[in-house]
Design a protein around this motif. Sequence first.
Motif, PDB file in Angstrom:
ATOM      1  N   ALA A 237      -9.514   2.054  -6.925  1.00  0.00           N
ATOM      2  CA  ALA A 237      -8.618   1.288  -7.814  1.00  0.00           C
ATOM      3  C   ALA A 237      -8.045   0.210  -7.104  1.00  0.00           C
ATOM      4  O   ALA A 237      -7.512   0.375  -5.944  1.00  0.00           O
ATOM      5  CB  ALA A 237      -7.383   2.408  -8.106  1.00  0.00           C
ATOM      6  N   LYS A 238      -7.983  -0.926  -7.740  1.00  0.00           N
ATOM      7  CA  LYS A 238      -7.407  -2.203  -7.011  1.00  0.00           C
ATOM      8  C   LYS A 238      -6.456  -2.754  -8.297  1.00  0.00           C
ATOM      9  O   LYS A 238      -6.806  -3.962  -8.691  1.00  0.00           O
ATOM     10  CB  LYS A 238      -8.533  -3.261  -6.762  1.00  0.00           C
ATOM     11  N   THR A 239      -5.243  -2.281  -8.434  1.00  0.00           N
ATOM     12  CA  THR A 239      -4.348  -2.890  -9.436  1.00  0.00           C
ATOM     13  C   THR A 239      -3.923  -4.233  -8.947  1.00  0.00           C
ATOM     14  O   THR A 239      -3.176  -4.242  -7.835  1.00  0.00           O
ATOM     15  CB  THR A 239      -3.285  -1.802  -9.723  1.00  0.00           C
ATOM     16  N   SER A 240      -4.087  -5.251  -9.651  1.00  0.00           N
ATOM     17  CA  SER A 240      -3.585  -6.491  -9.025  1.00  0.00           C
ATOM     18  C   SER A 240      -2.066  -6.362  -9.255  1.00  0.00           C
ATOM     19  O   SER A 240      -1.306  -5.674 -10.115  1.00  0.00           O
ATOM     20  CB  SER A 240      -3.954  -7.658 -10.306  1.00  0.00           C
ATOM     21  N   ARG A 241      -1.311  -7.398  -8.710  1.00  0.00           N
ATOM     22  CA  ARG A 241       0.020  -7.623  -8.497  1.00  0.00           C
ATOM     23  C   ARG A 241       0.640  -8.045  -9.743  1.00  0.00           C
ATOM     24  O   ARG A 241       1.501  -7.334 -10.446  1.00  0.00           O
ATOM     25  CB  ARG A 241       0.440  -8.747  -7.525  1.00  0.00           C
ATOM     26  N   ARG A 242      -0.191  -8.757 -10.524  1.00  0.00           N
ATOM     27  CA  ARG A 242       0.376  -9.418 -12.044  1.00  0.00           C
ATOM     28  C   ARG A 242       0.199  -8.150 -12.870  1.00  0.00           C
ATOM     29  O   ARG A 242       1.058  -8.079 -13.760  1.00  0.00           O
ATOM     30  CB  ARG A 242      -0.583 -10.543 -12.387  1.00  0.00           C
ATOM     31  N   GLY A 243      -0.972  -7.403 -12.639  1.00  0.00           N
ATOM     32  CA  GLY A 243      -1.262  -6.197 -13.691  1.00  0.00           C
ATOM     33  C   GLY A 243      -0.237  -5.151 -13.210  1.00  0.00           C
ATOM     34  O   GLY A 243       0.378  -4.657 -14.441  1.00  0.00           O
ATOM     35  N   PHE A 244       0.246  -4.948 -12.009  1.00  0.00           N
ATOM     36  CA  PHE A 244       1.354  -3.865 -11.917  1.00  0.00           C
ATOM     37  C   PHE A 244       2.657  -4.177 -12.362  1.00  0.00           C
ATOM     38  O   PHE A 244       3.280  -3.650 -12.948  1.00  0.00           O
ATOM     39  CB  PHE A 244       1.269  -3.521 -10.374  1.00  0.00           C
ATOM     40  N   LEU A 245       3.035  -5.623 -12.233  1.00  0.00           N
ATOM     41  CA  LEU A 245       4.159  -6.001 -12.675  1.00  0.00           C
ATOM     42  C   LEU A 245       4.347  -6.171 -14.307  1.00  0.00           C
ATOM     43  O   LEU A 245       5.457  -5.985 -14.881  1.00  0.00           O
ATOM     44  CB  LEU A 245       4.606  -7.557 -12.032  1.00  0.00           C
ATOM     45  N   ALA A 246       3.161  -6.513 -14.875  1.00  0.00           N
ATOM     46  CA  ALA A 246       3.252  -6.460 -16.237  1.00  0.00           C
ATOM     47  C   ALA A 246       3.603  -5.013 -16.724  1.00  0.00           C
ATOM     48  O   ALA A 246       4.054  -4.792 -17.867  1.00  0.00           O
ATOM     49  CB  ALA A 246       1.740  -7.211 -16.793  1.00  0.00           C
ATOM     50  N   THR A 247       2.578  -4.252 -15.997  1.00  0.00           N
ATOM     51  CA  THR A 247       2.788  -2.704 -16.613  1.00  0.00           C
ATOM     52  C   THR A 247       4.479  -2.161 -16.631  1.00  0.00           C
ATOM     53  O   THR A 247       4.758  -1.593 -17.365  1.00  0.00           O
ATOM     54  CB  THR A 247       1.917  -1.664 -15.593  1.00  0.00           C
ATOM     55  N   VAL A 248       4.977  -2.404 -15.380  1.00  0.00           N
ATOM     56  CA  VAL A 248       6.340  -2.176 -15.172  1.00  0.00           C
ATOM     57  C   VAL A 248       7.276  -2.859 -16.143  1.00  0.00           C
ATOM     58  O   VAL A 248       8.055  -2.203 -16.902  1.00  0.00           O
ATOM     59  CB  VAL A 248       6.810  -2.360 -13.684  1.00  0.00           C
ATOM     60  N   GLY A 249       7.051  -4.091 -16.445  1.00  0.00           N
ATOM     61  CA  GLY A 249       7.757  -4.958 -17.351  1.00  0.00           C
ATOM     62  C   GLY A 249       7.767  -4.277 -18.963  1.00  0.00           C
ATOM     63  O   GLY A 249       8.569  -4.257 -19.452  1.00  0.00           O
ATOM     64  N   ILE A 250       6.449  -3.829 -19.302  1.00  0.00           N
ATOM     65  CA  ILE A 250       6.075  -3.429 -20.430  1.00  0.00           C
ATOM     66  C   ILE A 250       6.917  -1.802 -20.744  1.00  0.00           C
ATOM     67  O   ILE A 250       7.329  -1.473 -21.636  1.00  0.00           O
ATOM     68  CB  ILE A 250       4.695  -3.225 -20.930  1.00  0.00           C
ATOM     69  N   ALA A 251       6.638  -1.059 -19.511  1.00  0.00           N
ATOM     70  CA  ALA A 251       7.325   0.058 -19.553  1.00  0.00           C
ATOM     71  C   ALA A 251       8.939   0.051 -19.648  1.00  0.00           C
ATOM     72  O   ALA A 251       9.526   0.556 -20.386  1.00  0.00           O
ATOM     73  CB  ALA A 251       7.195   1.105 -18.128  1.00  0.00           C
TER      74      ALA A 251
END
Length: 435
Positions: A237-251
């Motif tokens: 698993a290599k979650t990108s920084r942008r992908g991680f922040l987008a996931t947190v923002g959506i949550a």
Amino acid sequence: MHVKWRIQRILHQFRHALATPSRNPRMAVVIGRLLAAAFLICFATGLYSHFLQDPVPGMVFPNRPTWLYQITQGTHITAGIACFPLLFAKLYAVFPELFRSPPIRSFPHFLERASITLFVSASLVQITIGLLNTFQFYSLFPFSFRHTHYVLSYVIIGSLAIHIGVKLPIINRYWRKADALDADGQIVVTEDDPDARLEVPDELRRLTGEPQTAGVTGRIFAWIDEKPAPNAPDPRAKTSRRGFLATVGIAVAAVVGLTAGQSFRLFDGVNVFAPRKNGTGPQGLPINKTARSADVIDRAMSPDWKLTVTNGATSKSFDLAALRALPQHESVLPIACVEGWSQYATWRGPRLRDLVDAVGAPTGANVRIRSLQTNSSYGVTMMQPEFVRDETTLVALEVDGGVLDIDHGYPARIIAPARPGVLQTKWLSRLEVLS
């Protein structure tokens, strides 16, 4: 010693296997400052609510704008809900550090670990019981929710302050994106900042000469960490920084947006998860406690009911007809409850200050308000002079053009601006002027 080396290998391999671009000091700082802001907002608004209910002598509270408590408590609950995804995101960002060996390297490191352990555990308890409280699951608590919630807030802020103090050099180092990332968007690593490195040193080989791929555990992790074939996707698993922040923002947006409607009418249409919704309940208003659960129906509906107003030896009693014969006033005020929900209504009845003036109340007097309800800690409440003398504070007999429903406090209740719903006492019995 061999067992110790094996444990070290497992810990280091875990750190290596868990390394992704989204797990680094910069991400921990970014999420951490959002989480700290949410907790500080909760702390400030929570203290305001607490002291409104239990004021220290000499405290004076603003009664304008009339919707002040609606905003502060709605913000308190909303920020508290936002803490759930933010706290889990913070744990995700620093999770590999749980497998660092040795676990404690120095006294400052001990303070760091102790403070974050206390902060996380207290925070999880705090936001969980806070969420349960919004659904009024009081029976689940073998303790006083309000006092426990109050004490835990100081524990959380204290442990957070210690943790920030210990980690201040790293926070300062990675606060600005320009200082933390290079031109390719990679974490800038310095010799005095080894925590920024995603790779893990081969501690087992350094200590024993044995490769970390030795043994069953080593082979498993070697297989996990095996480099992919050319042009093949990375198997780890290599979650990108942008992908991680987008996931947190959506949550965060989801949990806030789908519950904030109970506090702010703007979001009422998407109020999916909150326990209260505008326009529901008797006379279109939500309620927390029914007259039946308060055990007041017989006394409230009795034709002998009277509201007694006292000031020392001076006493006057008003039946419902006498209250209706007094000058009637209208106030458009919200019911804003500590659970976070609120709704406006138009209330009608005599002003409280006119009733207490009828027994010669001095201008700066407090008033003790008693309810027919005796099975609640809020059966007796206090009102400070700034609220007693406010022109919008009423002994309400009607709401939205109709006689109060029994569940809304018939025959008479208190309604005042910028006050918690628990202090808007229903089923009035006595008003006692305290000189």
